[in-house]
Scaffold this motif. Structure first.
Motif, PDB file in Angstrom:
ATOM      1  N   VAL A  76       0.821  -1.214   0.000  1.00 53.78           N
ATOM      2  CA  VAL A  76       0.000   0.000   0.000  1.00 53.78           C
ATOM      3  C   VAL A  76       0.858   1.270   0.000  1.00 53.78           C
ATOM      4  CG1 VAL A  76      -1.847   1.255   1.187  1.00 53.78           C
ATOM      5  CG2 VAL A  76      -1.795  -1.243   1.281  1.00 53.78           C
ATOM      6  N   GLY A  77       0.514   2.190  -0.890  1.00 52.00           N
ATOM      7  CA  GLY A  77       1.095   3.529  -0.892  1.00 52.00           C
ATOM      8  C   GLY A  77      -0.032   4.524  -1.063  1.00 52.00           C
ATOM      9  N   VAL A  78      -0.019   5.605  -0.301  1.00 55.60           N
ATOM     10  CA  VAL A  78      -1.130   6.564  -0.353  1.00 55.60           C
ATOM     11  C   VAL A  78      -0.624   8.004  -0.448  1.00 55.60           C
ATOM     12  CG1 VAL A  78      -2.651   5.055   1.003  1.00 55.60           C
ATOM     13  CG2 VAL A  78      -1.285   6.795   2.164  1.00 55.60           C
ATOM     14  N   LEU A  79      -1.535   8.899  -0.804  1.00 56.78           N
ATOM     15  CA  LEU A  79      -1.253  10.328  -0.775  1.00 56.78           C
ATOM     16  C   LEU A  79      -1.681  10.889   0.571  1.00 56.78           C
ATOM     17  CD1 LEU A  79      -2.443  11.383  -4.360  1.00 56.78           C
ATOM     18  CD2 LEU A  79      -0.201  10.554  -3.614  1.00 56.78           C
TER      19      LEU A  79
ATOM     20  N   THR B  42       6.213   4.456  -0.495  1.00 54.52           N
ATOM     21  CA  THR B  42       5.942   5.871  -0.764  1.00 54.52           C
ATOM     22  C   THR B  42       5.693   6.055  -2.254  1.00 54.52           C
ATOM     23  OG1 THR B  42       7.522   6.419   0.990  1.00 54.52           O
ATOM     24  CG2 THR B  42       6.820   8.217  -0.450  1.00 54.52           C
ATOM     25  N   PRO B  43       4.477   6.503  -2.646  1.00 55.19           N
ATOM     26  CA  PRO B  43       4.216   6.739  -4.070  1.00 55.19           C
ATOM     27  C   PRO B  43       5.149   7.809  -4.640  1.00 55.19           C
ATOM     28  CG  PRO B  43       2.162   6.772  -2.809  1.00 55.19           C
ATOM     29  CD  PRO B  43       3.283   6.775  -1.815  1.00 55.19           C
ATOM     30  N   ALA B  44       5.400   7.719  -5.933  1.00 50.93           N
ATOM     31  CA  ALA B  44       6.300   8.685  -6.587  1.00 50.93           C
ATOM     32  C   ALA B  44       5.536   9.967  -6.909  1.00 50.93           C
ATOM     33  CB  ALA B  44       6.883   8.073  -7.856  1.00 50.93           C
ATOM     34  N   ASN B  45       5.180  10.689  -5.867  1.00 51.12           N
ATOM     35  CA  ASN B  45       4.544  12.002  -6.017  1.00 51.12           C
ATOM     36  C   ASN B  45       5.069  12.865  -4.876  1.00 51.12           C
ATOM     37  OD1 ASN B  45       2.786  14.260  -5.707  1.00 51.12           O
ATOM     38  ND2 ASN B  45       1.200  13.195  -6.860  1.00 51.12           N
TER      39      ASN B  45
ATOM     40  N   GLN C   3       9.116  -1.347  -6.182  1.00 52.75           N
ATOM     41  CA  GLN C   3       9.922  -2.501  -6.587  1.00 52.75           C
ATOM     42  C   GLN C   3      10.359  -3.307  -5.367  1.00 52.75           C
ATOM     43  OE1 GLN C   3      13.092  -1.260  -9.161  1.00 52.75           O
ATOM     44  NE2 GLN C   3      13.249  -3.239 -10.171  1.00 52.75           N
ATOM     45  N   ALA C   4      10.879  -2.593  -4.353  1.00 56.87           N
ATOM     46  CA  ALA C   4      11.306  -3.253  -3.111  1.00 56.87           C
ATOM     47  C   ALA C   4      10.112  -3.871  -2.391  1.00 56.87           C
ATOM     48  CB  ALA C   4      12.002  -2.241  -2.211  1.00 56.87           C
ATOM     49  N   ALA C   5       8.971  -3.180  -2.422  1.00 56.82           N
ATOM     50  CA  ALA C   5       7.771  -3.680  -1.746  1.00 56.82           C
ATOM     51  C   ALA C   5       7.288  -4.985  -2.369  1.00 56.82           C
ATOM     52  CB  ALA C   5       6.674  -2.623  -1.807  1.00 56.82           C
TER      53      ALA C   5
ATOM     54  N   VAL D 186      -1.831  -4.943  -4.548  1.00 52.08           N
ATOM     55  CA  VAL D 186      -1.145  -3.648  -4.597  1.00 52.08           C
ATOM     56  C   VAL D 186      -2.212  -2.566  -4.765  1.00 52.08           C
ATOM     57  CG1 VAL D 186       0.678  -2.305  -5.695  1.00 52.08           C
ATOM     58  CG2 VAL D 186       0.760  -4.809  -5.776  1.00 52.08           C
ATOM     59  N   THR D 187      -2.234  -1.579  -3.851  1.00 52.34           N
ATOM     60  CA  THR D 187      -3.329  -0.615  -3.886  1.00 52.34           C
ATOM     61  C   THR D 187      -2.961   0.699  -3.191  1.00 52.34           C
ATOM     62  OG1 THR D 187      -5.713  -0.383  -3.444  1.00 52.34           O
ATOM     63  CG2 THR D 187      -4.399  -1.479  -1.748  1.00 52.34           C
TER      64      THR D 187
END
Length: 447
Positions: free
Chosen positions: A346-349, A372-375, A407-409, A425-426
């Motif tokens: 999980v990655g979120v804003l 951590t999302p790429a934003n 990738q690591a996740a 993945v979400t």
């Protein structure tokens, strides 16, 4: 000097557009309506279905587009967000706008802005995609366009549409509260403002009651009907990660053994809405055969909604990014894959209600891996998401781990997987975008 390729020209052009999100409480719709009028009202050249709602717009638009396409219509789609390439937002019969067509449409619009005393930078990137889409659809002689509101409805660029034949409201729930309001009623009020005279309004049979009251009031104010399927029964005969077989009956339709190419319980709810829309279009004497409905629903695809990335172990990707979307995802996964060890990546804003999303997800998790999302502007750090999860979780369940990036996740998730594990993945469409960039097939490969 070697002349830039069309692709390079396109990328340079997009990079120069105003990336700011200009829609807030400030109403830019009158400006966009003036621009549309100066462009010769391109949206009058095709039929429009305007979609708004919190969750389900993409799925509903994709299903209805697929049905109309199976009937032989030329169908445009304007949807957001994109997963990997911004051109995904504009499609004709499932194919993205080409860089050349994007550039041509852009250059058709610029002189009109100049004549109005406007600069390119006066228009936001989302507004540009909307305007380019409408001009492109006209030039491509589309028959139907599915146009999704980007944010809310009242102040959304798509509210510059002149007169949609159909206005569709998917599930209305809490999201973007800082912009749209803190209650379902406030959010529904904002979204309801896309209803215009002479349209027909269609919504879910089980729309949120507070939202439904608002939609009914606005439809009445505009003097147009609001249509829901009554006595709706949706029976899932079979459900796998490859699709479902569904019986659907109501006062408006009776379908047996429909094959639906989209996966998840929440898609069954969306299917009911699509079948209601089809019934309304047929009442308007739009030709849609039974065969087109069956073919369209069987063939429909939608990236980033319970997309199967791999089967051994099963890896699913879903762009759920608000509490309602996460609740639908968890229920769907548990129903499709009962008694499995669920590993969540999980990655979120940071501006999302991730606490409520976690509270829904944690009881269904054996392992939770945060990333951590790429934003850089909006991403919530993986460590912070993990801390929140640990504070909310029951003792020792689930195991909460932190990964540096997607990738690591995924590497960690596959190391933790056993024979009965499922990896999901979400958390954000930005996570879906990273998956695609890492080589996972989130998107169809014909683009």
């Amino acid at each position: 000097m070697v002349e830039a390729t069309i692709q390079q020209q396109y990328e340079t052009l997009v990079a120069q557009l105003n990336q700011a999100m200009l829609v807030t409480k400030h109403d830019r719709v009158p400006l966009l309506r003036r621009i549309m009028a100066h462009l010769g009202q391109p949206d009058r050249y095709f039929h429009v279905s305007h979609l708004a709602g919190t969750n389900g717009k993409g799925s509903t638009g994709a299903m209805l587009a697929s049905v109309l396409q199976a009937q032989g219509y030329r169908v445009g789609r304007f949807s957001s967000p994109a997963i990997n390439d911004e051109r995904e937002q504009l499609q004709l019969n499932g194919h993205w706008i080409s860089p050349a067509d994007f550039i041509d449409s852009y250059h058709e619009i610029v002189p009109v802005l100049t004549n109005m005393g406007l600069k390119v930078a006066d228009i936001s990137i989302f507004e540009w995609y909307f305007l380019i889409g409408m001009v492109w659809f006209r030039n491509q002689k589309v028959d139907w366009a599915m146009v999704e509101a980007g944010l809310g409805g009242q102040y959304d660029a798509t509210n510059a549409l002149a007169g949609p034949q159909l206005t569709i409201f998917t599930k209305i729930a809490l999201d973007h509260q800082k912009i749209l309001g803190s209650t379902i009623t406030a959010i529904a009020h904002n979204k309801s403002k896309i209803i215009k005279p002479k349209t027909q309004v269609v919504t879910l049979a089980d729309q949120n009651p507070s939202a439904l009251t608002v939609l009914q009031a606005e439809a009445e104010r505009q003097g147009v009907p609001l249509i829901q399927a009554q006595q709706l029964q949706l029976t899932v005969e079979q459900a796998t990660i490859d699709g479902s077989i569904i019986d659907a009956t109501s006062d408006l339709f009776a379908w047996q053994k429909l094959q639906l190419g989209l996966v998840g319980q929440y898609q069954v709810q969306n299917l009911g809405l699509v079948l209601t829309a089809v019934a309304v279009l047929r009442q308007q004497r739009v030709t849609i055969s039974d065969d087109a409905v069956r073919t369209g629903l069987r063939q429909v695809t939608l990236p980033g909604r319970l997309t199967v990335l791999q089967k051994h172990p099963v890896i699913l990707a879903d762009g759920a990014h608000n509490p309602d979307g996460m609740q639908a995802l968890v229920k769907s996964v548990q129903a499709l894959l009962p008694q499995r060890r669920l590993i969540w990546v999980v990655g979120v804003l940071r501006d999302k209600d991730y606490q409520t999303m976690l509270a829904t997800l944690l009881p269904a998790a054996t392992v939770l891996i945060t990333n951590t999302p790429a934003n850089p502007q909006r991403a919530l750090p993986a460590t912070q998401l993990a801390q929140t999860a640990t504070a909310l979780a029951s003792p020792n369940k689930p195991v909460v781990l932190v990964a540096a990036d997607i990738q690591a996740a995924l590497k960690l998730a596959q190391e933790k997987a056993t024979i009965d594990s499922v990896i999901i993945v979400t958390g954000s469409f930005y996570v879906m975008r990273e998956l695609q960039q890492q080589g996972w097939q989130v998107l169809p490969n014909d683009h």
